[in-house]
Scaffold this active site. Structure first.
Site, PDB file in Angstrom:
ATOM      1  N   ARG A 175      15.380  31.008 -24.450  1.00  0.00           N
ATOM      2  CA  ARG A 175      14.482  30.317 -25.377  1.00  0.00           C
ATOM      3  C   ARG A 175      13.011  30.344 -24.946  1.00  0.00           C
ATOM      4  NH1 ARG A 175      17.099  24.808 -27.366  1.00  0.00           N
ATOM      5  NH2 ARG A 175      15.831  25.248 -29.190  1.00  0.00           N
ATOM      6  N   ARG A 206      21.559  12.687 -28.541  1.00  0.00           N
ATOM      7  CA  ARG A 206      20.244  13.287 -28.776  1.00  0.00           C
ATOM      8  C   ARG A 206      20.073  13.654 -30.241  1.00  0.00           C
ATOM      9  NH1 ARG A 206      18.449  17.801 -24.651  1.00  0.00           N
ATOM     10  NH2 ARG A 206      16.794  17.665 -26.172  1.00  0.00           N
ATOM     11  N   LYS A 229      16.969  15.443 -37.631  1.00  0.00           N
ATOM     12  CA  LYS A 229      16.270  15.507 -36.337  1.00  0.00           C
ATOM     13  C   LYS A 229      15.216  16.617 -36.344  1.00  0.00           C
ATOM     14  CE  LYS A 229      18.320  17.804 -32.795  1.00  0.00           C
ATOM     15  NZ  LYS A 229      17.516  18.883 -32.195  1.00  0.00           N
ATOM     16  N   ASN A 230      15.619  17.814 -36.766  1.00  0.00           N
ATOM     17  CA  ASN A 230      14.722  18.957 -36.642  1.00  0.00           C
ATOM     18  C   ASN A 230      13.616  18.980 -37.699  1.00  0.00           C
ATOM     19  OD1 ASN A 230      16.070  19.678 -34.379  1.00  0.00           O
ATOM     20  ND2 ASN A 230      17.255  21.347 -35.309  1.00  0.00           N
ATOM     21  N   ASP A 288      23.478  26.170 -35.396  1.00  0.00           N
ATOM     22  CA  ASP A 288      23.751  24.779 -35.029  1.00  0.00           C
ATOM     23  C   ASP A 288      25.099  24.274 -35.562  1.00  0.00           C
ATOM     24  OD1 ASP A 288      21.368  24.723 -33.674  1.00  0.00           O
ATOM     25  OD2 ASP A 288      20.250  23.677 -35.244  1.00  0.00           O
ATOM     26  N   CYS A 333      17.353  26.668 -20.588  1.00  0.00           N
ATOM     27  CA  CYS A 333      18.082  25.778 -21.493  1.00  0.00           C
ATOM     28  C   CYS A 333      19.549  26.177 -21.485  1.00  0.00           C
ATOM     29  CB  CYS A 333      17.480  25.943 -22.879  1.00  0.00           C
ATOM     30  SG  CYS A 333      18.396  25.177 -24.194  1.00  0.00           S
TER      31      CYS A 333
HETATM   32  N1  EPU Z   1      12.370  33.176 -29.656  1.00  0.00           N
HETATM   33  C1  EPU Z   1      11.633  34.008 -28.841  1.00  0.00           C
HETATM   34  N2  EPU Z   1      10.341  33.661 -28.573  1.00  0.00           N
HETATM   35  C2  EPU Z   1       9.760  32.534 -29.074  1.00  0.00           C
HETATM   36  C3  EPU Z   1      10.524  31.677 -29.908  1.00  0.00           C
HETATM   37  C4  EPU Z   1      11.837  32.045 -30.188  1.00  0.00           C
HETATM   38  O1  EPU Z   1      12.126  35.032 -28.374  1.00  0.00           O
HETATM   39  O2  EPU Z   1       8.595  32.273 -28.790  1.00  0.00           O
HETATM   40  C5  EPU Z   1      13.772  33.525 -29.963  1.00  0.00           C
HETATM   41  C6  EPU Z   1      14.765  32.489 -29.388  1.00  0.00           C
HETATM   42  O3  EPU Z   1      15.074  32.748 -28.055  1.00  0.00           O
HETATM   43  C7  EPU Z   1      15.940  32.671 -30.329  1.00  0.00           C
HETATM   44  C8  EPU Z   1      15.277  32.969 -31.680  1.00  0.00           C
HETATM   45  O4  EPU Z   1      13.952  33.424 -31.364  1.00  0.00           O
HETATM   46  O5  EPU Z   1      16.703  33.763 -29.929  1.00  0.00           O
HETATM   47  C9  EPU Z   1      15.183  31.835 -32.653  1.00  0.00           C
HETATM   48  O6  EPU Z   1      14.734  30.671 -31.970  1.00  0.00           O
HETATM   49  P1  EPU Z   1      13.843  29.555 -32.673  1.00  0.00           P
HETATM   50  O7  EPU Z   1      12.469  29.623 -32.127  1.00  0.00           O
HETATM   51  O8  EPU Z   1      14.002  29.630 -34.147  1.00  0.00           O
HETATM   52  O9  EPU Z   1      14.528  28.226 -32.130  1.00  0.00           O
HETATM   53  P2  EPU Z   1      13.778  26.876 -31.853  1.00  0.00           P
HETATM   54  O10 EPU Z   1      12.662  26.747 -32.801  1.00  0.00           O
HETATM   55  O11 EPU Z   1      13.528  26.717 -30.408  1.00  0.00           O
HETATM   56  C10 EPU Z   1      15.114  25.435 -33.609  1.00  0.00           C
HETATM   57  C11 EPU Z   1      15.950  24.205 -33.557  1.00  0.00           C
HETATM   58  C12 EPU Z   1      17.271  24.517 -32.877  1.00  0.00           C
HETATM   59  C13 EPU Z   1      17.973  25.608 -33.674  1.00  0.00           C
HETATM   60  C14 EPU Z   1      17.067  26.837 -33.775  1.00  0.00           C
HETATM   61  C15 EPU Z   1      17.642  27.942 -34.623  1.00  0.00           C
HETATM   62  C16 EPU Z   1      14.289  22.451 -33.514  1.00  0.00           C
HETATM   63  C17 EPU Z   1      13.632  21.351 -32.748  1.00  0.00           C
HETATM   64  N3  EPU Z   1      15.222  23.150 -32.848  1.00  0.00           N
HETATM   65  O12 EPU Z   1      14.906  25.817 -32.247  1.00  0.00           O
HETATM   66  O13 EPU Z   1      18.043  23.324 -32.912  1.00  0.00           O
HETATM   67  O14 EPU Z   1      19.173  25.966 -33.037  1.00  0.00           O
HETATM   68  O15 EPU Z   1      15.793  26.460 -34.337  1.00  0.00           O
HETATM   69  O16 EPU Z   1      17.903  27.503 -35.899  1.00  0.00           O
HETATM   70  O17 EPU Z   1      14.006  22.654 -34.673  1.00  0.00           O
HETATM   71  C18 EPU Z   1      19.734  21.860 -32.216  1.00  0.00           C
HETATM   72  O18 EPU Z   1      19.327  21.038 -33.044  1.00  0.00           O
HETATM   73  O19 EPU Z   1      20.825  21.709 -31.609  1.00  0.00           O
HETATM   74  C19 EPU Z   1      18.931  23.041 -31.908  1.00  0.00           C
HETATM   75  C20 EPU Z   1      19.098  23.736 -30.800  1.00  0.00           C
END
Ligand code: EPU
Length: 425
Positions: free
Chosen positions: A122, A398, A22-23, A306, A117
């Site tokens: 996030r 999802r 998915k990701n 995850d 969320c």
């Molecule tokens: N963060 C910030 N600011 C930002 C972006 C992130 O503070 O602008 C923080 C987040 O709050 C968190 C950390 O940085 O504490 C890491 O978050 P990240 O941005 O890596 O998460 P994401 O990109 O929103 C993806 C996956 C998630 C997975 C996380 C961590 C996708 C579509 N989603 O989310 O997947 O948990 O990386 O590995 O790739 C899931 O599949 O169930 C899922 C939630």
């Protein structure tokens, strides 16, 4: 409303084939915005999140044909909108992945802000600051971020925390920017590498994938490509743990064992027997009670957040005491209260859950609050005595392709049932 009814206590036996990730699929779908022409994506998982993303791309004018065999034919030549509406972003945060490609290709984007969320605040500030550093003018208006740039320019960008979608968004934007972009403290997840490899096939000049420094030299045009989505390491890890929860022996096929190195080390320490066969299969076997191990979630190559909820099920029935620490998301322990309803002995202290293994869990109705929590509750149902009814299955759909069918094929007593909508008040 669909629920899953699980009659626990049956060991598993057989083979489960892993679907495309998915990701990885979501950013790769978004990358089709960067070039005109016909893309062909294979191993696209049949998931609610993928359907929502496809709906979003269609809103933007992209033509998508989904074939029977998990193949998507995509053409974004007629891209005619730069707006990601609230209605779709609200349903899926990953919609923000269109921001970078839209500004890069059209010079403008209007994307609804995702809001809160179930697993944490996030924010998307890294995505926004990165685009600003690349010369985009940003404004927040009526819940939308509006970005404009005649042409983005390369920049040096440092992530305070290695963000997965942040790295993906800015990497895509940088491919069409003028000059060199350096992403420092970038995410190293296999899904980021998969996207980067696709962009390279499209003609992008990218170095350092899989390391914390990614260097991109932008170009004016990219070309469409054929791309196969990598297997879902989180789905694979979940089924390894399903064998741990239920007992028995499973072969997980179509996976990349290397992507699961850390996970397998933890599972071995917990007493599961694991063997890599033919480079894309893992055999897992559980005999007897598991050992308690401590787990701390970390960005890749650390233990993935995850899979935190799923490994908690194993620890809930393991021999001693385990401390599970969540360092990525501040609110990712929603499953704890539900596991306690099944008889688990867990205490949350700040960012850690202290799990004292019990001899067995007992079935009960439980409510899933997010995607990975719902997988955790299914695993708990497999481990528990009696019947567990998992509500909120739309979360599961999802991100897991036909999880109930895949588990039933290897001997689990699990079936989808319709339930009257009931409000617990
Ligand atoms: N963060 C910030 N600011 C930002 C972006 C992130 O503070 O602008 C923080 C987040 O709050 C968190 C950390 O940085 O504490 C890491 O978050 P990240 O941005 O890596 O998460 P994401 O990109 O929103 C993806 C996956 C998630 C997975 C996380 C961590 C996708 C579509 N989603 O989310 O997947 O948990 O990386 O590995 O790739 C899931 O599949 O169930 C899922 C939630």
């Amino acid at each position: 409303m669909d629920c899953l009814e699980i009659k626990g206590g049956r060991t598993l036996s057989g083979t489960i084939r892993i679907s495309g990730a998915k990701n990885a699929a979501l950013p790769i779908l978004s990358a089709t915005l960067l070039a005109e022409g016909a893309f062909r994506l294979s191993e696209v998982p049949s998931l609610e999140d993928v359907r929502i993303f496809a709906e979003l791309l269609r809103e933007l004018g992209v033509e998508i044909k989904s074939l029977e065999d998990s193949t998507f034919l995509i053409d974004s030549s007629k891209l005619n909108s730069h707006e990601a509406p609230y209605e779709l972003v609200r349903r899926m945060r990953a919609s923000v992945l269109v921001l970078g490609p839209l500004v890069a290709r059209l010079g403008r984007a209007r994307v609804s802000l995702p809001g809160g969320c179930a697993i944490g605040a996030r924010p998307i500030d890294f995505h926004l600051k990165g685009l600003e550093l690349m010369g985009a003018k940003l404004e927040i208006r009526q819940g939308f971020v509006e970005a404009r740039a005649r042409r983005l320019r390369g920049a040096q960008i440092y992530f305070d925390i290695p963000s997965v979608t942040g790295t993906e968004n800015l990497m895509m934007a940088a491919c069409l920017a003028k000059g060199k972009t350096v992403l420092e403290n970038a995410a190293r997840e296999p899904e980021v590498v998969a996207l980067g490899n696709m962009l390279k096939e499209m003609g992008a000049d990218i170095h350092g994938l899989g390391t914390d420094t990614i260097i991109i030299h932008g170009s004016r045009h990219l070309r469409p490509v054929t791309c196969t989505i990598i297997p879902d390491r989180i789905e694979a890890g979940t089924y390894l743990m399903a064998a741990g929860a239920a007992g028995g022996e499973l072969t997980i096929e179509n996976c990349v064992p290397e992507h699961l190195d850390t996970v397998m080390l933890k599972l071995k320490a917990a007493g599961l027997k694991l063997k890599i066969i033919d480079s894309d299969k893992i055999r897992v076997r559980r005999r007897g009670r598991l050992n308690s191990v401590d787990v701390k979630t970390q960005p890749y190559p650390g233990f993935p957040t995850d899979l935190q909820a799923q490994i908690m099920v194993l620890m809930a029935v393991a021999g001693k005491l385990s401390v599970i620490t969540e360092t990525i998301f501040e609110n990712r322990f929603m499953h704890v209260a539900e596991l306690k309803r099944l008889g688990a002995d867990i205490r949350v202290e700040g960012r850690s859950a202290i799990v004292r293994g019990v001899k067995h869990l007992n079935g009960a109705p439980v409510m899933a609050t997010d995607l990975r929590a719902s997988a955790c509750l299914v695993l708990a149902g497999l481990a528990a005595k009696g019947t567990t009814l998992v509500q909120g299955v739309h979360h599961l759909d999802r991100g897991y392709e036909r999880m109930d069918e895949k588990l039933a094929q290897v001997g689990a007593r699990i079936r989808r049932v319709k339930m009257q909508d009931s409000d617990p008040g």
